[in-house]
Design a protein around this motif. Sequence first.
Motif, short mmCIF file in Angstrom:
data_model
loop_
_atom_site.label_atom_id
_atom_site.label_comp_id
_atom_site.label_asym_id
_atom_site.label_seq_id
_atom_site.Cartn_x
_atom_site.Cartn_y
_atom_site.Cartn_z
N ALA A 24 49.04 36.50 39.25
CA ALA A 24 47.47 36.90 39.31
C ALA A 24 47.18 37.99 40.28
CB ALA A 24 47.03 35.51 40.30
N ASN A 25 46.15 38.80 39.73
CA ASN A 25 45.49 40.04 40.56
C ASN A 25 45.46 39.69 42.14
OD1 ASN A 25 45.33 41.03 37.84
ND2 ASN A 25 43.16 40.37 37.58
N ILE A 26 44.94 38.18 42.26
CA ILE A 26 44.80 38.12 43.72
C ILE A 26 45.68 36.86 43.98
CG2 ILE A 26 43.21 37.56 45.57
CD1 ILE A 26 42.55 40.15 44.27
N SER A 27 46.97 37.18 44.37
CA SER A 27 48.10 36.29 44.39
C SER A 27 48.15 35.63 45.92
CB SER A 27 49.16 37.03 44.13
OG SER A 27 50.45 36.10 44.22
N GLY A 28 47.78 34.39 45.62
CA GLY A 28 47.84 33.48 47.04
C GLY A 28 46.52 33.32 47.78
N TYR A 286 24.80 46.04 39.94
CA TYR A 286 25.09 45.13 38.72
C TYR A 286 26.42 45.18 38.15
CZ TYR A 286 24.82 42.41 34.25
OH TYR A 286 25.22 41.69 33.33
N LEU A 287 26.62 46.18 37.53
CA LEU A 287 27.97 46.33 36.75
C LEU A 287 29.26 46.34 37.76
CD1 LEU A 287 29.05 47.20 34.12
CD2 LEU A 287 29.35 49.34 34.72
N LEU A 288 29.09 46.80 38.99
CA LEU A 288 30.12 46.46 39.96
C LEU A 288 30.28 44.97 40.19
CD1 LEU A 288 32.18 47.47 42.20
CD2 LEU A 288 30.35 47.49 43.83
N GLY A 289 29.32 44.11 40.13
CA GLY A 289 29.60 42.77 40.17
C GLY A 289 30.30 42.10 39.11
N THR A 290 29.95 42.67 37.96
CA THR A 290 30.55 42.07 36.87
C THR A 290 31.92 42.45 36.79
OG1 THR A 290 30.05 43.94 35.14
CG2 THR A 290 28.50 42.15 35.72
N MET A 291 32.39 43.51 37.17
CA MET A 291 33.64 44.19 37.05
C MET A 291 34.77 43.39 38.15
SD MET A 291 32.98 48.27 36.13
CE MET A 291 35.01 48.50 35.71
N VAL A 292 34.14 43.36 39.43
CA VAL A 292 35.01 42.74 40.52
C VAL A 292 35.36 41.35 40.14
CG1 VAL A 292 34.45 44.36 42.26
CG2 VAL A 292 32.93 42.20 41.77
N SER A 293 34.02 40.57 39.50
CA SER A 293 34.55 39.04 39.36
C SER A 293 35.27 38.89 37.95
CB SER A 293 33.09 38.48 39.05
OG SER A 293 32.23 39.37 38.04
N MET A 294 35.23 40.05 37.04
CA MET A 294 36.29 39.94 36.01
C MET A 294 37.68 39.96 36.49
SD MET A 294 35.03 39.68 32.53
CE MET A 294 36.47 40.24 31.81
N HIS A 295 37.81 40.88 37.51
CA HIS A 295 39.10 41.21 37.95
C HIS A 295 39.56 39.87 38.86
CE1 HIS A 295 42.48 43.57 39.60
NE2 HIS A 295 42.16 43.42 40.53
N TRP A 296 38.92 39.33 39.67
CA TRP A 296 39.03 38.22 40.63
C TRP A 296 38.99 37.23 40.04
CZ3 TRP A 296 35.11 40.46 44.94
CH2 TRP A 296 35.60 41.38 45.64
N VAL A 297 38.04 36.66 39.41
CA VAL A 297 37.66 35.40 39.02
C VAL A 297 38.42 35.07 37.75
CG1 VAL A 297 35.95 33.58 38.44
CG2 VAL A 297 35.80 35.18 40.17
N PHE A 298 38.30 35.88 36.54
CA PHE A 298 38.85 35.76 35.44
C PHE A 298 40.31 36.26 35.39
CE2 PHE A 298 34.30 35.57 33.55
CZ PHE A 298 34.43 34.07 33.42
N ASP A 299 40.65 36.90 36.40
CA ASP A 299 41.94 37.52 36.67
C ASP A 299 42.40 38.19 35.32
OD1 ASP A 299 44.54 37.56 38.16
OD2 ASP A 299 45.40 36.22 36.28
N TYR A 300 41.38 39.38 34.79
CA TYR A 300 41.50 40.04 33.67
C TYR A 300 42.83 40.64 33.62
CZ TYR A 300 41.29 43.57 30.06
OH TYR A 300 41.60 44.27 29.15
N LYS A 301 43.45 40.63 32.35
CA LYS A 301 44.65 41.35 32.07
C LYS A 301 44.42 42.10 30.84
CE LYS A 301 47.45 39.57 35.42
NZ LYS A 301 46.53 38.84 36.04
N PRO A 302 45.02 43.36 30.51
CA PRO A 302 44.70 44.31 29.21
C PRO A 302 45.22 43.36 27.94
CG PRO A 302 45.66 45.64 31.07
CD PRO A 302 45.77 44.28 31.51
N SER A 303 45.97 42.33 28.17
CA SER A 303 46.62 41.51 27.01
C SER A 303 45.60 40.47 26.75
CB SER A 303 47.95 41.13 27.14
OG SER A 303 47.95 40.21 28.49
N ASP A 304 44.56 40.10 27.42
CA ASP A 304 43.71 39.02 27.18
C ASP A 304 42.86 39.10 25.85
OD1 ASP A 304 44.52 37.17 29.44
OD2 ASP A 304 43.10 38.38 30.79
#
Length: 652
Positions: A24-28, A286-304
């Motif tokens: 996970a991007n944010i692990s534990g 606005y764009l910052l919010g969408t990006m941090v939530s993609m990274h934190w909540v959707f745990d975005y990976k380049p292979s997704d």
Amino acid sequence: MSTIESVLNESRIFPPTRDFVQQANISGMESYQTLCHQAQTDYQSFWAQQAETHLIWHKPFTQILDDSKAPFFKWFSDGELNISYNCLDRHLATQPDKVAIIFESDDGEVTHITYRDLHQRVCRLANALKAQDIHKGDCVIIYMPMRIEAVVAMQACARIGAIHSVVFGGFSSKSLHERIVDAGAKAVITADEQVRGGRHNALKATVDEAISMGNTESVKTIVVFQRSGAKIPFNPQRDVWWHEITGNADAHCEPEWLNAEHPLFTLYTSGSTGKPKGVQHSSAGYLLGTMVSMHWVFDYKPSDIFWCTADVGWITGHSYVAYGPLAMGATQIIFEGVPTHPHAGRFWEIIDKHKVTTFYTAPTAIRSLIKLGADLPDNYDLSSLRLLGSVGEPINPEAWMWFYERIGHSRCPIVDTWWQTETGCHMIAPLPGAAPLKPGSCTLPLPGISAAIVDEGGHDVEKGKGGFLVIKKPFPSQIRTLWRDPERFKKAYFPEDIGGGKYYLAGDSAYCDEDGYFWIMGRIDDVLNVSGHRLGTMEIESALVANPLVAEAAVVGKPHEVKGEAIVAFVVLKGDYPKGDEANRITQQLRDWVAREIGPIAKPEEIRFGENLPKTRSGKIMRRLLRTLAKGEEITQDVSTLENPAILDQLK
């Protein structure tokens, strides 16, 4: 205020698996708590660091938060950037041939489009719009089918600094007219028709009808995309074909460098007065919010392979189709059709076919799909999935469990996300590699989001007690104002009587449990006062849906001379629509069930059955209409946005 009572008792807990935590991007939980501590220790520096990490700046900012004219907050206000550049150009050097969008049309035809292709399409339309005298600060209404071109139109506007306002393609001419007039639109981008579920729906004719209603002199140009080739009315003095104006346009368009606070878009949301509210969002925050939530909540990976099923006519389609995934460089699915055409397994077929890894949809869709065939997903290979998401309204625990077990095979975390058109991105949601999950709870606030539950005086309430959900500190992605209506903005979202006008009032009731987990109980106006007990409608709905006979339920109140309010439930069964004695028998069965699940106080006074509930074409239940039906009043509201207007007669 007598606090709102929580009557839902949910004790199941699902910790993330060790495998998910490790990747996970944010692990534990410790990592999550570290981020929260950083935000609490130095709030402004925390957000500045996120903005420097995620966004590409043409002119770096030196000022972080300007709260001198609160609640009209500004973030990064001396910086300059371009949102289209941040979504497209940034990827051209590193992954121009990566697929940006896998598009599946209503009839199943599939198109792959790379970041290079998408960039060129956006630039061509941006240049064509400029040639039509559309420039920075002009407002453009977008009324399009759910296709690649809708995203291209949004990105093209962002590229030249035009402010877009997307209107969902299912809205009526009257609704469209209201939005054109309020926005003062200079142009409308539309299509000849949209095709959904095998049906052709006129869009251009609806635009013409809206224009003919008057006060639309601001509209100088209508750009028409040829979707079906249907014969349509065409005014050569005003109307232009998309393919003709983009055909010879340059495939390079220098982005307009804009102030961080330049309005990216307005999006109209329904208001209690009936007049739609134009929610205005900034660019950078606005764009910052969408990006941090993609990274934190959707745990975005380049292979997704990322799939958010929302239409771009709603905020979810803005944040998690048109902007967030592209800014992260993701490959995403865009689907033109509906989940039931040509068969009820269409969603599962798409996941199987395209090897979707992240699937984000609405509880209404989940419940509808359960009704259509709870065992149907077993016919498809869903093993590519690694993360599931829920958006739009609280998800009842039984639907959560079905989603978790049947779609995620008990190994995919579910991110149940609470947020709003006005917040721009997720506010409360589990970070899937950190938070143990509780069915029905949106869990914990994101790092940097100061969510709380307060009473009518703005004072914190004790754990387990319900109250008003507020956010106590400003955050980058929040609404900046209501378009041309700053006073209504202040009154609606920063009322003086709650926290002295310093808190953002969400309009939802909620409570926190002993672990600090948030549970949404419904809208403030969806709180029932039954014999002095204030009950959240969502919890009664969850109890009803937990009954094996029930597919879906919506609960409203109606005036009662003894109790103050009586509970009226509108119920859709998994089986056939019941009549006569059978309806009476099931009514008694369900009333007894609710009494056992919650308590006698929550027993519905009346249960009405229908083959469906009145929903908008995005799947949102129109509870206002149900309240009108429950009171026995005539429906005077506009019902043209309903997917199934005929259902109202059945529910009377």
